[in-house]
Design a protein around this motif. Structure first.
Motif, PDB file in Angstrom:
ATOM      1  N   PRO A 105       0.806  -1.223   0.000  1.00  0.00           N
ATOM      2  CA  PRO A 105       0.000   0.000   0.000  1.00  0.00           C
ATOM      3  C   PRO A 105       0.836   1.269   0.000  1.00  0.00           C
ATOM      4  CG  PRO A 105       0.048  -0.949   2.189  1.00  0.00           C
ATOM      5  CD  PRO A 105       0.753  -1.925   1.289  1.00  0.00           C
ATOM      6  N   LEU A 106       2.124   1.150   0.346  1.00  0.00           N
ATOM      7  CA  LEU A 106       3.038   2.291   0.356  1.00  0.00           C
ATOM      8  C   LEU A 106       4.332   1.887  -0.339  1.00  0.00           C
ATOM      9  CD1 LEU A 106       2.685   3.337   4.102  1.00  0.00           C
ATOM     10  CD2 LEU A 106       1.927   4.706   2.155  1.00  0.00           C
ATOM     11  N   ARG A 107       4.955   2.826  -1.037  1.00  0.00           N
ATOM     12  CA  ARG A 107       6.233   2.485  -1.643  1.00  0.00           C
ATOM     13  C   ARG A 107       7.273   2.284  -0.532  1.00  0.00           C
ATOM     14  NH1 ARG A 107       8.186   7.035  -5.678  1.00  0.00           N
ATOM     15  NH2 ARG A 107       5.985   7.197  -6.237  1.00  0.00           N
ATOM     16  N   PRO A 108       8.006   1.178  -0.551  1.00  0.00           N
ATOM     17  CA  PRO A 108       8.951   0.882   0.527  1.00  0.00           C
ATOM     18  C   PRO A 108      10.195   1.760   0.499  1.00  0.00           C
ATOM     19  CG  PRO A 108       9.087  -0.790  -1.169  1.00  0.00           C
ATOM     20  CD  PRO A 108       7.928   0.093  -1.537  1.00  0.00           C
ATOM     21  N   SER A 109      10.481   2.378  -0.633  1.00  0.00           N
ATOM     22  CA  SER A 109      11.560   3.350  -0.766  1.00  0.00           C
ATOM     23  C   SER A 109      11.230   4.230  -1.964  1.00  0.00           C
ATOM     24  CB  SER A 109      12.916   2.647  -0.933  1.00  0.00           C
ATOM     25  OG  SER A 109      12.900   1.721  -1.979  1.00  0.00           O
ATOM     26  N   PRO A 110      11.896   5.375  -2.105  1.00  0.00           N
ATOM     27  CA  PRO A 110      11.483   6.333  -3.129  1.00  0.00           C
ATOM     28  C   PRO A 110      11.440   5.788  -4.550  1.00  0.00           C
ATOM     29  CG  PRO A 110      12.988   7.370  -1.573  1.00  0.00           C
ATOM     30  CD  PRO A 110      12.971   5.912  -1.239  1.00  0.00           C
ATOM     31  N   ASN A 111      12.316   4.832  -4.877  1.00  0.00           N
ATOM     32  CA  ASN A 111      12.409   4.375  -6.258  1.00  0.00           C
ATOM     33  C   ASN A 111      11.778   3.011  -6.511  1.00  0.00           C
ATOM     34  OD1 ASN A 111      14.007   6.495  -7.833  1.00  0.00           O
ATOM     35  ND2 ASN A 111      15.228   6.252  -5.978  1.00  0.00           N
ATOM     36  N   LEU A 112      10.897   2.584  -5.609  1.00  0.00           N
ATOM     37  CA  LEU A 112      10.062   1.407  -5.857  1.00  0.00           C
ATOM     38  C   LEU A 112       8.607   1.849  -5.728  1.00  0.00           C
ATOM     39  CD1 LEU A 112      11.959  -1.481  -3.985  1.00  0.00           C
ATOM     40  CD2 LEU A 112      11.893  -1.002  -6.444  1.00  0.00           C
ATOM     41  N   PRO A 113       8.058   2.432  -6.788  1.00  0.00           N
ATOM     42  CA  PRO A 113       6.756   3.091  -6.681  1.00  0.00           C
ATOM     43  C   PRO A 113       5.539   2.185  -6.781  1.00  0.00           C
ATOM     44  CG  PRO A 113       7.635   3.394  -8.877  1.00  0.00           C
ATOM     45  CD  PRO A 113       8.686   2.680  -8.092  1.00  0.00           C
ATOM     46  N   ASN A 114       5.699   0.946  -7.282  1.00  0.00           N
ATOM     47  CA  ASN A 114       4.514   0.111  -7.513  1.00  0.00           C
ATOM     48  C   ASN A 114       4.895  -1.364  -7.563  1.00  0.00           C
ATOM     49  OD1 ASN A 114       5.687  -0.234 -10.091  1.00  0.00           O
ATOM     50  ND2 ASN A 114       4.505   1.475 -10.920  1.00  0.00           N
ATOM     51  N   ASP A 115       3.887  -2.220  -7.742  1.00  0.00           N
ATOM     52  CA  ASP A 115       4.116  -3.666  -7.769  1.00  0.00           C
ATOM     53  C   ASP A 115       5.056  -4.085  -8.894  1.00  0.00           C
ATOM     54  OD1 ASP A 115       2.396  -4.023  -5.624  1.00  0.00           O
ATOM     55  OD2 ASP A 115       0.641  -4.338  -6.887  1.00  0.00           O
ATOM     56  N   GLN A 116       4.928  -3.448 -10.054  1.00  0.00           N
ATOM     57  CA  GLN A 116       5.769  -3.825 -11.189  1.00  0.00           C
ATOM     58  C   GLN A 116       7.247  -3.554 -10.897  1.00  0.00           C
ATOM     59  OE1 GLN A 116       5.307  -5.615 -13.632  1.00  0.00           O
ATOM     60  NE2 GLN A 116       6.298  -4.960 -15.527  1.00  0.00           N
ATOM     61  N   SER A 117       7.537  -2.428 -10.295  1.00  0.00           N
ATOM     62  CA  SER A 117       8.935  -2.114  -9.973  1.00  0.00           C
ATOM     63  C   SER A 117       9.495  -3.094  -8.951  1.00  0.00           C
ATOM     64  CB  SER A 117       9.048  -0.678  -9.448  1.00  0.00           C
ATOM     65  OG  SER A 117       8.374  -0.517  -8.209  1.00  0.00           O
ATOM     66  N   ILE A 118       8.676  -3.490  -7.988  1.00  0.00           N
ATOM     67  CA  ILE A 118       9.117  -4.441  -6.959  1.00  0.00           C
ATOM     68  C   ILE A 118       9.359  -5.817  -7.568  1.00  0.00           C
ATOM     69  CG2 ILE A 118       8.350  -5.677  -4.886  1.00  0.00           C
ATOM     70  CD1 ILE A 118       6.935  -3.007  -4.108  1.00  0.00           C
ATOM     71  N   LYS A 119       8.507  -6.190  -8.513  1.00  0.00           N
ATOM     72  CA  LYS A 119       8.640  -7.481  -9.183  1.00  0.00           C
ATOM     73  C   LYS A 119       9.902  -7.525 -10.048  1.00  0.00           C
ATOM     74  CE  LYS A 119       5.722  -8.222 -12.462  1.00  0.00           C
ATOM     75  NZ  LYS A 119       4.468  -8.482 -13.216  1.00  0.00           N
ATOM     76  N   LEU A 120      10.240  -6.411 -10.710  1.00  0.00           N
ATOM     77  CA  LEU A 120      11.401  -6.367 -11.596  1.00  0.00           C
ATOM     78  C   LEU A 120      12.699  -6.010 -10.878  1.00  0.00           C
ATOM     79  CD1 LEU A 120       9.918  -4.526 -14.725  1.00  0.00           C
ATOM     80  CD2 LEU A 120      10.186  -6.970 -14.368  1.00  0.00           C
ATOM     81  N   TYR A 121      12.573  -5.529  -9.656  1.00  0.00           N
ATOM     82  CA  TYR A 121      13.756  -5.044  -8.923  1.00  0.00           C
ATOM     83  C   TYR A 121      14.878  -6.076  -8.791  1.00  0.00           C
ATOM     84  CZ  TYR A 121      16.506  -3.075  -5.066  1.00  0.00           C
ATOM     85  OH  TYR A 121      17.530  -2.608  -4.279  1.00  0.00           O
ATOM     86  N   PRO A 122      14.585  -7.357  -8.487  1.00  0.00           N
ATOM     87  CA  PRO A 122      15.687  -8.318  -8.385  1.00  0.00           C
ATOM     88  C   PRO A 122      16.513  -8.428  -9.666  1.00  0.00           C
ATOM     89  CG  PRO A 122      13.688  -9.241  -7.441  1.00  0.00           C
ATOM     90  CD  PRO A 122      13.294  -7.979  -8.144  1.00  0.00           C
ATOM     91  N   SER A 123      15.886  -8.243 -10.813  1.00  0.00           N
ATOM     92  CA  SER A 123      16.586  -8.357 -12.093  1.00  0.00           C
ATOM     93  C   SER A 123      17.228  -7.032 -12.509  1.00  0.00           C
ATOM     94  CB  SER A 123      15.609  -8.816 -13.185  1.00  0.00           C
ATOM     95  OG  SER A 123      14.990 -10.038 -12.835  1.00  0.00           O
TER      96      SER A 123
END
Length: 432
Positions: A278-296
């Motif tokens: 419900p909240l971005r965990p840090s400034p540059n992870l704004p949504n579910d898609q960014s969190i899903k792609l972040y490991p890669s």
């Protein structure tokens, strides 16, 4: 007739309000895109929400708390829908609408007369406004007047003086399950410092949005840094509390000390339960898609390729001015913005790929890093070797990419370490 019109109008209004409330609820807990199988339809009850289970541990204690903008308690706010009878002009409640709201854990505990003495702030700061890698300063929280002790400035481990006078420390931060996401390194140092001073730690557990899989290279201890402190894969598949149990159980703290841990685990959560933050965990992870792609895409942090910082699509695109614009035709220009004062290639046109609609399920991939390297017009510009090795956790990955190995060939070299980790991980899991 007039009253029938009134009733129909009220019913329409109530239907709209119910529909809006339903949509608000789905925004917090549901996502239209199913990333993996959901075993439970029940709403997850996070650790912080279970105040009845931990207030007794805090009453009469001097409390420190490790927190940021994600340290919230979710609540239901009730709103009465009032109708007026045009004939009698009398008001009456025709429906009660529930809306999802949240309050910060610090505010809630202070309202409950818990004696919070200070807040410890990780990377990005207490309110989550600081750039990645930017030093966080000590200060005073203007809302609560509590002292803020930075754990991403002069020291990353709390000092004896900083812990002086505390009876217990709470750790409540939303993680995303990736080794180089530094909140788990802060957790390590909190546990270590508190164990040395005989201070118990209370962990309020939260879901891991990437908790349904384990993948990536396993860190070699010679490459230990704040971006990775222990021999775990890049995607570890554990919640904060499970990871804390592993730190304790594997005796990874200095001199093999163990922390006095109390965990408030979640209800209705499994590792296969989808959770939309419900909240971005840090400034540059704004949504579910960014969190899903972040490991890669997070591996680009160890290169000279921009991973979307300085745009509104952080970790949903990549690009650099030295990539081949004939094959990588998508272009954008990073600019200074919230969470990225100095993004890579600031104000310079970059060529790369737009991944905001990319589907990726339960896997971290090397395909974009490999593709970017292969399309570098000057390959000497691509890697920042020291930083890339810290992110990868192994020094062979860069060499394998440079040698032209395929993703499947590279991933095959990870499997033995991954299987070993999974066996160790199984000893510390709280959830199925």
């Amino acid at each position: 007739m007039r009253f029938n019109i009134f009733k129909n109008t009220v019913l329409l209004f109530v239907f709209i309000m119910i529909s809006c409330a339903s949509k608000a609820k789905s925004k917090l807990y549901i996502n239209n895109e199913t990333l993996h199988t959901t075993k439970s339809d029940s709403i997850i009850i996070i650790g912080a929400n279970q105040t009845d289970n931990y207030l007794s541990l805090l009453n009469g204690k001097r409390v420190g708390i490790v927190a940021n903008q994600t340290s919230v308690i979710f609540k239901k706010e009730k709103t009465q829908v009032i109708g007026i009878d045009p004939e009698t002009h009398e008001q009456s409640v025709v429906h009660v609408v529930e809306k999802d709201t949240m309050t910060h854990l610090v505010d809630s505990l202070m309202a409950l007369k818990i004696d919070i003495k200070k807040v410890f702030s990780p990377e990005h700061g207490f309110r989550g406004r600081v750039d990645a890698g930017e030093l966080v300063k000590d200060g005073i929280d203007t809302k609560t007047n509590l002292p803020i002790v930075s754990l991403y400035g002069k020291n990353k481990k709390p000092t004896k003086d900083q812990l002086e006078g505390l009876d217990i420390v709470i750790f409540d931060i939303q993680d995303v399950g990736v080794r180089f996401y530094t909140y788990i390194s802060t957790l390590h140092y909190i546990m270590e410092a508190c164990s040395e001073q005989g201070i118990p730690v209370l962990i309020l557990d939260r879901p891991n949005p990437n908790g349904h899989y384990v993948d990536g290279p396993t860190l070699e201890i010679k490459n230990k840094s704040f971006l990775g402190m222990h021999p775990i894969p890049l995607v570890h598949g554990m919640t904060i509390a499970e990871y804390a149990q592993m730190i304790n159980g594997e005796k990874w703290l200095k001199n093999g000390v163990q922390c006095d841990l109390t965990i408030i685990s979640m209800k209705n959560y499994t590792h296969d339960t989808f959770y939309s933050l419900p909240l971005r965990p840090s400034p540059n992870l704004p949504n579910d898609q960014s969190i899903k792609l972040y490991p890669s895409l997070g591996l680009f942090e160890g290169t000279n390729v921009n991973a979307g910082r300085g745009t509104e699509f952080q970790f949903q695109r990549y690009g650099a001015p030295f990539l081949n614009k004939t094959t990588l035709t998508f272009s954008y220009t990073p600019v200074a913005n919230f969470g990225a004062k100095y993004p890579k290639h600031k104000n310079v046109l970059c060529y790369g790929e737009d991944l905001k609609d990319e589907t990726l399920n339960g896997v971290m991939t090397l395909k974009w890093v490999i593709k970017a390297y292969q399309n570098s017009m000057d390959k000497s510009l691509f890697f920042n070797t020291e930083n890339f090795t810290k992110h990868a956790g192994i020094d062979t990955l860069q060499k394998q990419i440079e040698a032209g190995l395929s993703e499947s060939e590279i991933k095959a070299t990870w499997q033995e370490a991954l299987e070993s980790f999974k066996k160790t991980r199984s000893k510390y899991l709280i959830y199925n």
